[in-house]
Design an enzyme around this catalytic site. Structure first.
Site, PDB file in Angstrom:
ATOM      1  CG  HIS A   5       0.622  -3.787  -0.661  1.00 66.02           C
ATOM      2  ND1 HIS A   5      -0.575  -3.343  -0.336  1.00 66.02           N
ATOM      3  CD2 HIS A   5       1.139  -4.190   1.166  1.00 66.02           C
ATOM      4  CE1 HIS A   5      -0.727  -3.926   1.017  1.00 66.02           C
ATOM      5  NE2 HIS A   5       0.024  -3.602   1.984  1.00 66.02           N
ATOM      6  CD  GLU A   6       4.499  -4.989   1.656  1.00 68.79           C
ATOM      7  OE1 GLU A   6       4.390  -4.540   2.710  1.00 68.79           O
ATOM      8  OE2 GLU A   6       3.941  -6.809   2.004  1.00 68.79           O
ATOM      9  CD  GLU A  26      -2.695  -2.280   5.077  1.00 65.50           C
ATOM     10  OE1 GLU A  26      -1.979  -2.309   5.405  1.00 65.50           O
ATOM     11  OE2 GLU A  26      -3.254  -3.440   3.870  1.00 65.50           O
TER      12      GLU A  26
END
Lengths: 495, 495
Positions: free
Chosen positions: A262-263, A292
């Protein structure tokens, strides 16, 4: 050739951005490196940087230069418009209001920690009421300066170019979908065999290496990045020097593994921003929802796809050994795509997460609009949860006290999570259409086709386009919840 | 009650100091953490911080406030005098000169790296000549503004309150001592048995733990400090958050061990500065020589003493095992107090180190004074080494090209090393007289008596006193080389 006033502005904004970069590094350090006793002086350092950046942005000469600047070319014009917007936002608020809000937020945040620990809303209620009062005032002042609805003016601070009027129909469509989809997804899931357990423990040293290797494999260049540890994982730093953090749990490999992927999505966005406009407003990421969308397209769309899970299963087996059947794609999917109605947003699955956000969006709009008072928040929350997911929190710690955001003065931020999730689905569909080999590559752990498309169509655009225009240019339409609904239907509603 | 102008100045200097703290953290990060690709944007961040600090210091309002400020009380008066001095130094130099010097230093430093690698002085000679030309101009401008001799004005930037007239007799006395002492020390050493080898390798993980444990044991509070790794060890950060670095060599435990003890001396000084004057000029360390006195009193005076070496030997044996006789105090002394005439300053022992510094002091004074030209530097260097230590460098890499300092524009800094070594001996003698149990404590690895005395007599004074006055208050006299000579005599000249 740009005129002198515009060049002066560019130099000034580059300096403001450099202060922001320094602050970003100091924030990373505070979370990942700083010894506990460094907090007070770190606060002084960050206050000095923020104060000077504000002074640079609001100095009288800026207004003079904005009057006579003549940017030339589309990108410089877009950059100039963003300078005007930043200046308008910074000068819209009287200093006393900014300071009062900062004090109120800080006082409330402190009480919130105690209130959450004791599940005692009354403990934070007066402080939160003060925060809301000052945010209403802030929203009115910003709205007046920017000719916007007050709530929209707050949201604009997180995601330029999106209004409540854009969000409402999108969220309504999702709510309608969810009503039917959630019980169906639960029934389909219940009919499947229970997942085989993943064989832990997972030694931290091996997790660390695996996380780094995988993020590098999907495109992160560690000559310009670091991966460290912090209690609350995040992606910070600067485009040239991205700092990712995660948290390793020996008993749950998913936490760090999916967290780092995700990061990495955030990090790849930062790395792909247009270097020619580094430290200029137009060279920055296009906002929180856009950011996001990039973490979620990597984590949710790509890495939790059947294709990538098959690859990931082989990697897990090579790293940790254990029962081969447990790391097959289907079994990983049963663990990592599990649907479950729950009280806590940050633990929610892909289908129910938007319900948490829709609830918050409606409540915060009502709070800012003055149609809901803080005293009525717990009951409004619980009714909303019951209507949306059919569950009622047993206490406020699992209800309206769960998130820090409002208690720290952040209103208008929550929608970004779901706008990002929806945009990720929409972008993924467009990327698949443009890159036919995308899924076959994912099955090999190769994200190059997806990343190449994102670099061209999202990352390299910086803030040249707002969120809706960015989607329009990349996918042919503004935000459309249908692509996200189609994605969830294919992933969760086919037996 | 301080008047408004003075309070405004304090607020401004606090802000300037906070920018300096931020820069210090970013420098630490660049050496210990930053990925290689982060350099360019780090440069932009540091330039913005330095530029803004300079603007804050030289803004017209500062001069106005300095005119009408009325500090009250001895410490506030001292603080005010340091504000005046900082402002005078910052405004003494025209911007064009500062920028030309920065460019010349940066260009020369780059060529110096190449020149040193090839031992080719001619390669850097023109660039160094330009650096010297601009440093002469800088020294003249600073000297005029501060009513000082030009070279003194440069030295004053590193060590306030010390002039060449203070340094000369001290260095002359040392030179006279060295002439006779060096051959005697060598003869005594030659008569002793050769040292037993220390049994390596020394696993880095164990060294890391040992270094941390020892620095904590001698007084460093890791709630306010970190120990990391960098190519060139240093002590940076801020008084509330000190960052030490070292470099581990599996085959040489002394490098990290004694290095960390040295940096711990610097760190303890920072930690002991008066918190009531944090981020004010009077709350800072008293200069480079004072700082070096604190690292050397810990490393050289305390940790290489017979008493502490006995303790250290037991710690080494507990950590690495091996031949017990090799870690006895006498054998460690044979390794870590070995006298040897060499070409390289940073490798020099306690006795010959000042010779390297005295040579540099005389040469840089002549360069700034215009009685020596850059073209004649290599021969002047080699003649000086021959006169001082009786050896002639085989090439300029082992001669005038060995240090970065001059090639980066730093003139007036070198004396600090030896002033610090001498002050360390002088302070140690006074501390021993005041704390009779000091050496017995060292034998137990307990530095509390020494540290307590230093905290009161050095650390807590901040910059309230200049170097000479600090020594006077702590030891009853200004810098006196005799205490250092006595120390060396006791350690090296008694068979």
């Amino acid at each position: 050739m740009q005129n002198a006033a515009y060049l002066r502005l560019k130099a000034r904004f580059a300096r403001i951005a450099a202060l922001g970069e320094a602050a970003s590094m100091l924030h990373w350090d505070a979370s990942a490196m700083m010894p506990p006793g460094g907090g007070e002086s770190r606060g002084e350092q960050l206050a000095a940087l923020a104060g000077l950046a504000h002074e640079l942005l609001t100095a009288p000469v800026v207004e003079e230069d904005l009057e006579i600047a003549h940017p030339e070319g589309a990108w410089e014009e877009a950059n100039f418009a963003l300078m005007e917007r930043a200046h308008a936002r910074a000068t819209a608020l009287p200093t006393e209001l900014v300071e009062a809000a900062a004090r109120a937020n800080s006082a409330c945040e402190k009480l919130w920690r105690e209130a959450k620990a004791r599940a005692d809303f009354a403990h934070v209620r007066p402080a939160l009421a003060e925060v809301v009062r000052l945010q209403r005032e802030t929203a009115r002042a910003l709205g007046a300066a920017l000719s916007m609805d007050p709530y929209d003016a707050l949201m604009d601070g997180y995601q330029r170019g999106v209004t409540a009027a854009d969000v409402e129909p999108v969220f309504a469509a999702y709510e309608a979908f969810l009503k039917d989809a959630l019980p169906r997804a639960e029934a389909i899931q219940a009919a499947k065999p229970a997942p085989l357990p993943l064989n832990g423990p997972f030694p931290v040293e091996i997790q660390r290496r695996l996380c780094r290797d995988l993020s590098a494999r999907i495109g992160l260049d560690y000559d310009h990045a670091r991966l460290d540890e912090s209690l609350h994982p995040f992606c910070g730093g600067t485009p040239q020097d991205v700092r990712l953090t995660t948290f390793y749990d020996e008993h749950d490999v998913a936490k760090a593994l999916l967290g780092v992927l995700h990061e990495t999505g955030h990090a790849l966005y930062e790395r792909g921003l247009p270097a020619a406009y580094a430290r200029q407003p137009v060279g920055e990421a296009a906002g929180m929802a856009a950011h996001e969308s990039q973490s979620l397209i990597v984590e949710m769309q790509a890495c939790r796809s059947d294709a990538f899970l098959a690859f990931l299963g082989r990697e897990l087996h090579a790293a940790f050994g254990g029962e081969p059947a447990s790391v097959e794609a289907a079994n990983l999917a049963r663990h990592w795509r599990r649907v479950e109605r729950g009280f806590i947003r940050v633990d929610a699955d892909e289908i129910t997460y938007p319900a948490h956000v829709i609830l918050r969006f409606r409540l915060e709009r009502a709070l800012i609009g003055g149609t809901l008072e803080v005293a009525d928040l717990p009951s409004a929350w619980n009714e909303g949860m019951q209507a949306m997911l059919g569950i009622t929190p047993p206490d406020d710690a699992k209800g309206c006290l769960q998130d820090i955001h409002w208690h720290d003065g952040a209103f208008g931020y929550f929608p970004s999570y779901t706008l990002g999730a929806m945009a990720a689905a929409q972008l993924m569909k467009a990327a698949r259409a443009a890159e036919p080999g995308l899924d076959a590559a994912l099955a090999r752990g190769d994200m190059a086709p997806l990343l190449g498309w994102l670099r061209t169509n999202v990352h390299a655009k910086g803030s040249f386009l707002g969120f809706q225009d960015l989607l329009r240019a990349a996918t042919g339409k503004p935000l459309d919840p249908q692509d996200f609904i189609d994605h969830l239907t294919a992933r969760y509603l086919t037996a």
